[in-house]
Design a protein around this motif. Sequence first.
Motif, PDB file in Angstrom:
ATOM      1  N   VAL A 265      -2.685  -5.282   2.546  1.00 44.29           N
ATOM      2  CA  VAL A 265      -3.280  -4.603   3.693  1.00 44.29           C
ATOM      3  C   VAL A 265      -2.318  -3.529   4.181  1.00 44.29           C
ATOM      4  CG1 VAL A 265      -4.127  -4.918   6.052  1.00 44.29           C
ATOM      5  CG2 VAL A 265      -4.518  -6.686   4.338  1.00 44.29           C
ATOM      6  N   GLY A 266      -2.829  -2.295   4.313  1.00 42.53           N
ATOM      7  CA  GLY A 266      -1.998  -1.186   4.765  1.00 42.53           C
ATOM      8  C   GLY A 266      -1.548  -1.383   6.203  1.00 42.53           C
ATOM      9  N   ARG A 267      -0.259  -1.124   6.442  1.00 45.00           N
ATOM     10  CA  ARG A 267       0.315  -1.230   7.776  1.00 45.00           C
ATOM     11  C   ARG A 267       0.995   0.072   8.130  1.00 45.00           C
ATOM     12  NH1 ARG A 267      -2.243  -5.594   9.555  1.00 45.00           N
ATOM     13  NH2 ARG A 267      -1.915  -7.368   8.200  1.00 45.00           N
TER      14      ARG A 267
ATOM     15  N   ARG B 279       3.050  -3.329  -4.097  1.00 38.96           N
ATOM     16  CA  ARG B 279       3.307  -1.916  -3.857  1.00 38.96           C
ATOM     17  C   ARG B 279       4.787  -1.613  -4.062  1.00 38.96           C
ATOM     18  NH1 ARG B 279      -0.349   2.064  -4.215  1.00 38.96           N
ATOM     19  NH2 ARG B 279      -0.295   3.482  -2.465  1.00 38.96           N
ATOM     20  N   GLU B 280       5.075  -0.552  -4.804  1.00 45.33           N
ATOM     21  CA  GLU B 280       6.444  -0.092  -5.052  1.00 45.33           C
ATOM     22  C   GLU B 280       6.599   1.306  -4.469  1.00 45.33           C
ATOM     23  OE1 GLU B 280       9.407  -1.082  -6.800  1.00 45.33           O
ATOM     24  OE2 GLU B 280       8.525  -3.058  -6.515  1.00 45.33           O
TER      25      GLU B 280
ATOM     26  N   LEU C 108       1.971  -2.132  -8.818  1.00 46.60           N
ATOM     27  CA  LEU C 108       2.257  -2.931 -10.007  1.00 46.60           C
ATOM     28  C   LEU C 108       1.473  -4.234  -9.915  1.00 46.60           C
ATOM     29  CD1 LEU C 108       6.132  -2.512 -10.066  1.00 46.60           C
ATOM     30  CD2 LEU C 108       4.443  -1.162 -11.312  1.00 46.60           C
ATOM     31  N   THR C 109       1.115  -4.801 -11.046  1.00 40.75           N
ATOM     32  CA  THR C 109       0.408  -6.073 -11.069  1.00 40.75           C
ATOM     33  C   THR C 109       1.425  -7.201 -11.216  1.00 40.75           C
ATOM     34  OG1 THR C 109      -1.493  -5.027 -12.101  1.00 40.75           O
ATOM     35  CG2 THR C 109      -1.384  -7.417 -12.223  1.00 40.75           C
TER      36      THR C 109
ATOM     37  N   ALA D  86      -9.738  -3.562  -4.959  1.00 42.35           N
ATOM     38  CA  ALA D  86      -9.435  -2.479  -5.889  1.00 42.35           C
ATOM     39  C   ALA D  86      -7.937  -2.204  -5.891  1.00 42.35           C
ATOM     40  CB  ALA D  86     -10.193  -1.228  -5.481  1.00 42.35           C
ATOM     41  N   ARG D  87      -7.436  -1.732  -7.012  1.00 38.44           N
ATOM     42  CA  ARG D  87      -6.027  -1.370  -7.114  1.00 38.44           C
ATOM     43  C   ARG D  87      -5.792  -0.142  -6.248  1.00 38.44           C
ATOM     44  NH1 ARG D  87      -2.963   2.376  -9.487  1.00 38.44           N
ATOM     45  NH2 ARG D  87      -0.912   1.775 -10.250  1.00 38.44           N
ATOM     46  N   PRO D  88      -4.838  -0.227  -5.312  1.00 36.44           N
ATOM     47  CA  PRO D  88      -4.532   0.953  -4.489  1.00 36.44           C
ATOM     48  C   PRO D  88      -3.999   2.091  -5.358  1.00 36.44           C
ATOM     49  CG  PRO D  88      -3.569  -1.024  -3.539  1.00 36.44           C
ATOM     50  CD  PRO D  88      -4.071  -1.390  -4.900  1.00 36.44           C
ATOM     51  N   GLY D  89      -4.433   3.283  -5.053  1.00 34.20           N
ATOM     52  CA  GLY D  89      -4.022   4.443  -5.836  1.00 34.20           C
ATOM     53  C   GLY D  89      -2.582   4.855  -5.549  1.00 34.20           C
ATOM     54  N   ASP D  90      -2.069   5.733  -6.404  1.00 32.85           N
ATOM     55  CA  ASP D  90      -0.718   6.251  -6.224  1.00 32.85           C
ATOM     56  C   ASP D  90      -0.703   7.290  -5.110  1.00 32.85           C
ATOM     57  OD1 ASP D  90       0.085   4.676  -8.326  1.00 32.85           O
ATOM     58  OD2 ASP D  90       0.028   6.303  -9.802  1.00 32.85           O
ATOM     59  N   ILE D  91       0.442   7.420  -4.464  1.00 32.98           N
ATOM     60  CA  ILE D  91       0.653   8.456  -3.461  1.00 32.98           C
ATOM     61  C   ILE D  91       1.749   9.363  -3.997  1.00 32.98           C
ATOM     62  CG2 ILE D  91       1.378   8.963  -1.090  1.00 32.98           C
ATOM     63  CD1 ILE D  91       0.330   6.196  -0.294  1.00 32.98           C
TER      64      ILE D  91
END
Length: 184
Positions: free
Chosen positions: A177-179, A157-158, A79-80, A62-67
Amino acid sequence: MSNSPTTRELGLHPGRARLVVTVLGLGWLILSARLVQLQWVQRDQFAGKAEQQREFVEETPARPGDIVDRQGRLLATTLTTRSLYVVPVKIADPQSVANALAGLLGLSPDGLLEKIAINPQRQFLWIKRRLTESEIEAVKRLTLPKGSWGFRDEYRREYPQGVVAAQVIGLRDIDGVGRGGIEE
């Protein structure tokens, strides 16, 4: 003389019985010949069709959501981008493919050839991830063997605010993957 009824007494004609046996025998012979044709003669043709129609399961992340912060300022967004892969098992001439791609993508031809050559039986191999629009257009203009390459959409991720709250937000690696921080 025996007391068993004859075929004429039962209403059966010897000619009809032979005809039925002959028709059934021919039917089995035709069926057997067709099976031999499908299994031995046309084996490669049908194996090729089966390979093209094969299904496989691919997990699409899934596309990670905005923070955002509490004022609604964007801290992280997605961004894709497109990435290039090849299918080494479908490449007959790795040297020409490596030379063509390396020149367009700013890669070493020898390094790319080695990467493809040491994985000749693989069905998927990354060539370059996160291509620019000009690289994508250049690759599309190439005449590479059909089915031996393709693009995959990926997420990048930007962080528009830069390092603001970097320890809290964390980051994502090239595979998404989140780090650390919220990203993890």
